[in-house]
Design an enzyme around this catalytic site. Structure first.
Site, PDB file in Angstrom:
ATOM      1  N   ASP A  11      21.215  97.866 -59.187  1.00  0.00           N
ATOM      2  CA  ASP A  11      21.658  96.626 -58.534  1.00  0.00           C
ATOM      3  C   ASP A  11      22.944  96.960 -57.772  1.00  0.00           C
ATOM      4  O   ASP A  11      23.524  98.037 -57.961  1.00  0.00           O
ATOM      5  CB  ASP A  11      21.939  95.548 -59.605  1.00  0.00           C
ATOM      6  N   SER A  12      23.391  96.016 -56.969  1.00  0.00           N
ATOM      7  CA  SER A  12      24.674  96.202 -56.283  1.00  0.00           C
ATOM      8  C   SER A  12      25.846  96.199 -57.265  1.00  0.00           C
ATOM      9  O   SER A  12      26.923  96.689 -56.938  1.00  0.00           O
ATOM     10  CB  SER A  12      24.877  95.067 -55.275  1.00  0.00           C
ATOM     11  N   CYS A  74      17.470  93.757 -58.240  1.00  0.00           N
ATOM     12  CA  CYS A  74      18.305  93.103 -57.241  1.00  0.00           C
ATOM     13  C   CYS A  74      17.376  92.481 -56.203  1.00  0.00           C
ATOM     14  O   CYS A  74      16.560  93.184 -55.605  1.00  0.00           O
ATOM     15  CB  CYS A  74      19.191  94.175 -56.600  1.00  0.00           C
ATOM     16  N   ASN A  75      17.477  91.178 -56.021  1.00  0.00           N
ATOM     17  CA  ASN A  75      16.616  90.525 -55.034  1.00  0.00           C
ATOM     18  C   ASN A  75      16.929  91.013 -53.624  1.00  0.00           C
ATOM     19  O   ASN A  75      16.034  91.171 -52.793  1.00  0.00           O
ATOM     20  CB  ASN A  75      16.819  89.007 -55.082  1.00  0.00           C
ATOM     21  N   GLU A 153      31.469  89.424 -60.215  1.00  0.00           N
ATOM     22  CA  GLU A 153      31.893  90.829 -60.287  1.00  0.00           C
ATOM     23  C   GLU A 153      33.334  90.943 -60.787  1.00  0.00           C
ATOM     24  O   GLU A 153      33.686  91.893 -61.472  1.00  0.00           O
ATOM     25  CB  GLU A 153      31.769  91.501 -58.913  1.00  0.00           C
ATOM     26  N   CYS A 185      18.853  85.590 -57.353  1.00  0.00           N
ATOM     27  CA  CYS A 185      19.815  86.692 -57.306  1.00  0.00           C
ATOM     28  C   CYS A 185      20.095  87.059 -58.747  1.00  0.00           C
ATOM     29  O   CYS A 185      20.339  86.168 -59.580  1.00  0.00           O
ATOM     30  CB  CYS A 185      21.098  86.245 -56.611  1.00  0.00           C
ATOM     31  N   HIS A 187      22.553  88.281 -60.176  1.00  0.00           N
ATOM     32  CA  HIS A 187      23.872  87.922 -60.703  1.00  0.00           C
ATOM     33  C   HIS A 187      23.875  86.511 -61.325  1.00  0.00           C
ATOM     34  O   HIS A 187      24.701  86.222 -62.190  1.00  0.00           O
ATOM     35  CB  HIS A 187      24.925  87.957 -59.589  1.00  0.00           C
TER      36      HIS A 187
HETATM   37  N1  DGL Z   1      22.284  90.927 -57.558  1.00  0.00           N
HETATM   38  C1  DGL Z   1      21.838  90.996 -56.237  1.00  0.00           C
HETATM   39  C2  DGL Z   1      20.628  90.162 -55.932  1.00  0.00           C
HETATM   40  O1  DGL Z   1      19.825  89.986 -56.811  1.00  0.00           O
HETATM   41  C3  DGL Z   1      22.804  91.208 -55.117  1.00  0.00           C
HETATM   42  C4  DGL Z   1      23.995  90.361 -54.997  1.00  0.00           C
HETATM   43  C5  DGL Z   1      24.905  90.916 -53.937  1.00  0.00           C
HETATM   44  O2  DGL Z   1      25.320  92.067 -54.079  1.00  0.00           O
HETATM   45  O3  DGL Z   1      25.155  90.210 -52.955  1.00  0.00           O
HETATM   46  O4  DGL Z   1      20.421  89.706 -54.839  1.00  0.00           O
END
Ligand code: DGL
Length: 291
Positions: A11-12, A74-75, A153, A185, A187
């Site tokens: 993931d990011s 991560c979406n 984060e 997302c 997160h």
């Molecule tokens: N967790 C990520 C997602 O599912 C990315 C969030 C991000 O880095 O903007 O989209």
């Protein structure tokens, strides 16, 4: 044939830990390698092309660590890169994410559904195809929750700003009669209690993590790739950011310790190790943030 190689997950940032935890619960014997690309978080406002390059670099790194299957937890990365990764690495099983509009459309009674996801996710062809396949006859309201990933984060999931961002996103959706919210997302499951608090008891919140873990299990079973053994597999967390900071945050992010502890006399708690990956394979393409 049992396969002792690890599952790769990325993931990011810390968002994919919501998926990692569900995988851990369903597949406790598996070794897990997680990459948090915290040098580049957030992915959401970046061009899809850039997120695709990061995703490819991380995939190469995970494969070099011996990953037998990769979960794009991560979406945004799935929207940007899943199709490309499947084409570029044809022998590798991938599990990716798409906003869970299918169950939302099946279960909504009011016919109005809210989706929270990043700008890049909403822009991608994957989302357009999800809407086309599953959302006919349903009103879908969207919000990108600007700043929310950054708050999570930074460890401020319980903070005032987090609450304000969610309140601003959800208020118009609630006025429009949503009875279902899709967390698009990874997160956002980390603030699910806050979302529930604002949305109220009548609104169902769809967290995709258990379904992603079930799909991971299915692919491992089909490919005869499950690990056998008695001991829980080690979890290795890599970050392109600061491993000490990630280690400090893990207990709060992970929540309760492993159910029942560990069966064979190992000390209680997660068998976790941390490392920094410099992201060297991301560098040649990366013009935005030096790692
Ligand atoms: N967790 C990520 C997602 O599912 C990315 C969030 C991000 O880095 O903007 O989209």
């Amino acid at each position: 044939m049992p396969n002792p190689s690890p599952i790769g997950v990325f993931d990011s940032g810390v968002g994919g830990l919501s998926i990692l935890k569900a995988i851990r619960q369903q597949l406790p014997l598996e070794k897990l390698i997680y990459v948090a690309d915290q040098a580049h978080v957030p992915y959401g406002p970046r061009p899809l092309e850039e997120v695709r390059r990061f995703s490819e670099g991380i995939t190469r790194f995970l494969l070099a660590q011996g990953a037998k299957l990769i979960v794009v937890a991560c979406n945004t990365a799935s929207a940007a890169a899943l199709h490309y990764l499947r084409e570029s690495f044809p022998g590798v099983p991938f599990v990716g994410m798409e906003p869970a509009l299918k169950p939302a459309a099946e279960h909504t009674r009011s016919g109005v559904v809210g989706v929270l996801a990043t700008p890049a996710t909403f822009q991608g062809a994957l989302y357009a195809s999800v809407i086309e396949r599953f959302a006919s006859g349903v009103t879908v309201l969207q919000d990108t929750c600007p700043g929310l990933v950054e708050e999570i984060e930074a460890g401020r999931a319980q903070g005032e700003t987090t609450y304000r961002i969610l309140q601003r996103a959800l208020a118009p959706m609630l006025s429009a009669g949503i009875d279902t919210v899709v967390l698009g997302c990874t997160h956002y499951p980390l603030v699910i209690e806050r979302i529930a608090e604002i949305a109220g008891a009548g609104v169902r919140i769809i967290d995709p993590a258990p379904a992603i873990a079930r799909q991971t299990r299915r692919l491992l079973e089909q490919g005869e790739l499950l690990r056998e053994g008695k001991r829980p597999g080690r979890i290795t967390l890599y970050t392109t950011g600061d491993p000490a900071a990630l280690a400090g945050r893990l207990p709060a992010l992970w929540g309760e310790p492993e159910p029942g502890g560990l069966p064979d006399g190992l000390p209680d708690g997660l068998p976790v190790s941390y490392a920094r990956w410099s992201g060297e394979r991301l560098r040649p393409h990366d013009t935005s943030t030096p790692v």
